[in-house]
Design an enzyme around this catalytic site. Structure first.
Site, PDB file in Angstrom:
ATOM      1  N   ARG A  60      50.627  40.025  45.971  1.00 54.56           N
ATOM      2  CA  ARG A  60      49.765  38.913  45.581  1.00 54.56           C
ATOM      3  C   ARG A  60      48.306  39.200  45.948  1.00 54.56           C
ATOM      4  O   ARG A  60      47.382  38.852  45.202  1.00 54.56           O
ATOM      5  CB  ARG A  60      50.237  37.624  46.252  1.00 54.56           C
ATOM      6  CG  ARG A  60      49.631  36.374  45.637  1.00 54.56           C
ATOM      7  CD  ARG A  60      50.186  35.116  46.253  1.00 54.56           C
ATOM      8  NE  ARG A  60      49.630  33.936  45.601  1.00 54.56           N
ATOM      9  CZ  ARG A  60      49.639  32.718  46.124  1.00 54.56           C
ATOM     10  NH1 ARG A  60      50.202  32.515  47.309  1.00 54.56           N
ATOM     11  NH2 ARG A  60      49.099  31.704  45.485  1.00 54.56           N
ATOM     12  N   HIS A  64      45.351  39.114  43.195  1.00 53.61           N
ATOM     13  CA  HIS A  64      44.201  38.219  43.312  1.00 53.61           C
ATOM     14  C   HIS A  64      42.897  39.004  43.422  1.00 53.61           C
ATOM     15  O   HIS A  64      41.844  38.518  42.998  1.00 53.61           O
ATOM     16  CB  HIS A  64      44.374  37.304  44.527  1.00 53.61           C
ATOM     17  CG  HIS A  64      45.271  36.138  44.265  1.00 53.61           C
ATOM     18  ND1 HIS A  64      44.921  34.842  44.569  1.00 53.61           N
ATOM     19  CD2 HIS A  64      46.509  36.065  43.708  1.00 53.61           C
ATOM     20  CE1 HIS A  64      45.903  34.005  44.222  1.00 53.61           C
ATOM     21  NE2 HIS A  64      46.878  34.745  43.707  1.00 53.61           N
ATOM     22  N   ASP A  65      42.952  40.199  43.970  1.00 46.16           N
ATOM     23  CA  ASP A  65      41.758  41.030  44.034  1.00 46.16           C
ATOM     24  C   ASP A  65      41.353  41.495  42.642  1.00 46.16           C
ATOM     25  O   ASP A  65      40.186  41.392  42.253  1.00 46.16           O
ATOM     26  CB  ASP A  65      42.000  42.242  44.937  1.00 46.16           C
ATOM     27  CG  ASP A  65      40.774  43.130  45.062  1.00 46.16           C
ATOM     28  OD1 ASP A  65      39.679  42.580  45.312  1.00 46.16           O
ATOM     29  OD2 ASP A  65      40.892  44.352  44.892  1.00 46.16           O
ATOM     30  N   GLY A  70      37.333  42.643  39.211  1.00 42.91           N
ATOM     31  CA  GLY A  70      38.090  43.880  39.107  1.00 42.91           C
ATOM     32  C   GLY A  70      38.684  44.264  40.448  1.00 42.91           C
ATOM     33  O   GLY A  70      38.501  43.586  41.457  1.00 42.91           O
ATOM     34  N   GLU A  86      35.598  35.121  48.755  1.00 42.05           N
ATOM     35  CA  GLU A  86      36.755  34.847  47.906  1.00 42.05           C
ATOM     36  C   GLU A  86      37.973  34.364  48.697  1.00 42.05           C
ATOM     37  O   GLU A  86      38.672  33.439  48.291  1.00 42.05           O
ATOM     38  CB  GLU A  86      37.170  36.108  47.133  1.00 42.05           C
ATOM     39  CG  GLU A  86      36.249  36.530  46.028  1.00 42.05           C
ATOM     40  CD  GLU A  86      36.676  37.854  45.420  1.00 42.05           C
ATOM     41  OE1 GLU A  86      37.905  38.120  45.359  1.00 42.05           O
ATOM     42  OE2 GLU A  86      35.796  38.639  45.027  1.00 42.05           O
ATOM     43  N   ASN A  92      42.963  30.946  46.898  1.00 44.28           N
ATOM     44  CA  ASN A  92      43.344  32.152  47.638  1.00 44.28           C
ATOM     45  C   ASN A  92      43.930  31.807  49.001  1.00 44.28           C
ATOM     46  O   ASN A  92      43.665  32.473  50.005  1.00 44.28           O
ATOM     47  CB  ASN A  92      42.142  33.086  47.811  1.00 44.28           C
ATOM     48  CG  ASN A  92      41.911  33.944  46.591  1.00 44.28           C
ATOM     49  OD1 ASN A  92      42.829  34.196  45.816  1.00 44.28           O
ATOM     50  ND2 ASN A  92      40.685  34.373  46.392  1.00 44.28           N
ATOM     51  N   HIS A 191      56.980  36.721  40.891  1.00 47.03           N
ATOM     52  CA  HIS A 191      57.353  35.440  41.500  1.00 47.03           C
ATOM     53  C   HIS A 191      58.845  35.361  41.818  1.00 47.03           C
ATOM     54  O   HIS A 191      59.352  34.287  42.129  1.00 47.03           O
ATOM     55  CB  HIS A 191      56.961  34.276  40.580  1.00 47.03           C
ATOM     56  CG  HIS A 191      55.539  33.844  40.761  1.00 47.03           C
ATOM     57  ND1 HIS A 191      54.986  32.782  40.078  1.00 47.03           N
ATOM     58  CD2 HIS A 191      54.543  34.336  41.555  1.00 47.03           C
ATOM     59  CE1 HIS A 191      53.719  32.640  40.445  1.00 47.03           C
ATOM     60  NE2 HIS A 191      53.430  33.579  41.330  1.00 47.03           N
ATOM     61  N   ASP A 252      63.413  41.176  41.826  1.00 47.29           N
ATOM     62  CA  ASP A 252      64.421  41.452  40.805  1.00 47.29           C
ATOM     63  C   ASP A 252      64.224  40.537  39.604  1.00 47.29           C
ATOM     64  O   ASP A 252      63.273  39.751  39.545  1.00 47.29           O
ATOM     65  CB  ASP A 252      65.834  41.293  41.392  1.00 47.29           C
ATOM     66  CG  ASP A 252      66.071  39.905  41.984  1.00 47.29           C
ATOM     67  OD1 ASP A 252      65.323  38.964  41.648  1.00 47.29           O
ATOM     68  OD2 ASP A 252      67.001  39.760  42.794  1.00 47.29           O
TER      69      ASP A 252
END
Length: 324
Positions: A60, A64-65, A70, A86, A92, A191, A252
């Site tokens: 994650r 998010h980065d 970018g 950020e 975040n 997720h 999975d």
């Protein structure tokens, strides 16, 4: 004439994006820091043995980065007296364990080969190693990113996909990051591990669906009862609920299976089964786990090349929390 002039900067921008992505390569540190990947893997593996939630935190963090400025490690920068970074934006609200692992790895890398391995590359390797530990997924990481010097709390809300988005909005956001709708569905499979705070879903799924005092009718009724017990209206904001109620720490295809039984936790998850095109992808991924695993690796490589800094751009931070 004006339209023609507009085309030129657009073409140059696209060429710049492609060129930067092409400068990334597998084995980038083979000569300059040959033990880099081993150091990262050993540290991530040790952390995973102590806490099985580590892979979700690292994947994650990388995601998010890459979606803001970018993949430049800007999410790792701390806020200062003059700037809120950020990482302190509401969207975040990430597992602090991820930052701690990155700090530990960076310290080891600096001791071994100072000023060589970027924080942005470190994130890409750590996310891959986390995916392998959580589900056996593996891909060759392309490296050569440099670290950005700018991190603004105002930018993540404009770039990170919201839990309330429908398929069209999700597709638009991913397209703005040079990722296809298939990439979006593929990467959503992350997720299958990790968790959400109650606030991330309870409002628009359990208690206030479309402004009414009720739950989302698309949600499995027994699942909704379970979630309401975990997240009553008075629930602490610190309460976490796993995205996947069946295999919460295993990366999975159970995520896709859950969606077909209306067991998606976030609105943005469950929306994938409501659209013909994305529903077809969901069913394919659920049925063919080997194919999904390969697609996930390819999509992560593609995402990891998103608007990167290379060459003389940016810097190689000595510490991932601060600019040099």
């Amino acid at each position: 004439m004006e339209a023609s002039l507009l085309v030129i900067p657009l073409v140059l921008l696209l060429l710049s994006i492609t060129a930067n992505g092409d400068r990334l390569k597998v084995g980038y540190y083979r000569q300059t820091c040959p033990q880099a990947e081993e150091i990262i893997n050993d540290t991530v593996t040790k952390a995973f043995k102590e806490n099985p939630c580590v892979p979700a935190a690292l994947i994650r963090l990388h995601f998010h980065d890459c979606f803001v400025r970018g993949c430049d490690g800007s999410i790792l920068l701390d806020s200062t007296a003059d700037n809120t970074a950020e990482k302190d934006a509401h969207v975040n609200n990430l597992n602090p364990k991820g930052y701690e692992i990155i700090d530990e790895v960076k310290s080891k890398l600096e001791a071994k080969c100072a000023g060589v391995v970027s924080c942005a590359d470190l994130l890409a390797y750590a996310a891959r190693d986390g995916a392998y530990l959580a589900g056996g997924l593996f891909w060759a990481v392309q490296a050569g990113r440099r670290d950005g010097r700018i991190s603004l709390a105002s930018e993540p809300p404009l770039n990170i996909p919201s839990h309330s988005y429908d398929v069209n909005k999700l597709t638009q956001v991913f397209a703005s990051k040079h990722l296809s709708q298939e990439d979006m569905v593929t990467l959503s499979g992350a997720h299958s591990i990790g968790a959400s705070h109650c606030a991330g879903f309870s409002g628009d799924r359990l208690y206030n669906f479309n402004g009414s005092a009720g739950q989302d009718p698309s949600m499995n009724c027994n699942y909704a009862l379970h979630l309401k017990a975990k997240c009553p209206p008075s629930a602490s904001p610190d309460v976490l609920v796993p995205f996947d109620p069946v295999t919460p720490t295993k990366l999975d295809v159970n995520y896709y299976i859950n969606l077909q039984y209306n067991l998606g936790l976030l609105k943005s998850d469950q929306e994938l089964i409501s659209d013909d095109a994305t529903s077809r992808e969901v069913k394919i991924n659920a049925k063919y786990p080997t194919i999904w695993r390969k697609k996930f690796g390819r999509a992560m490589v593609k995402m990891g090349a998103n608007d990167v800094l290379t060459g003389s751009q940016g810097e190689i931070r000595k510490h991932c929390r601060y600019v040099n």
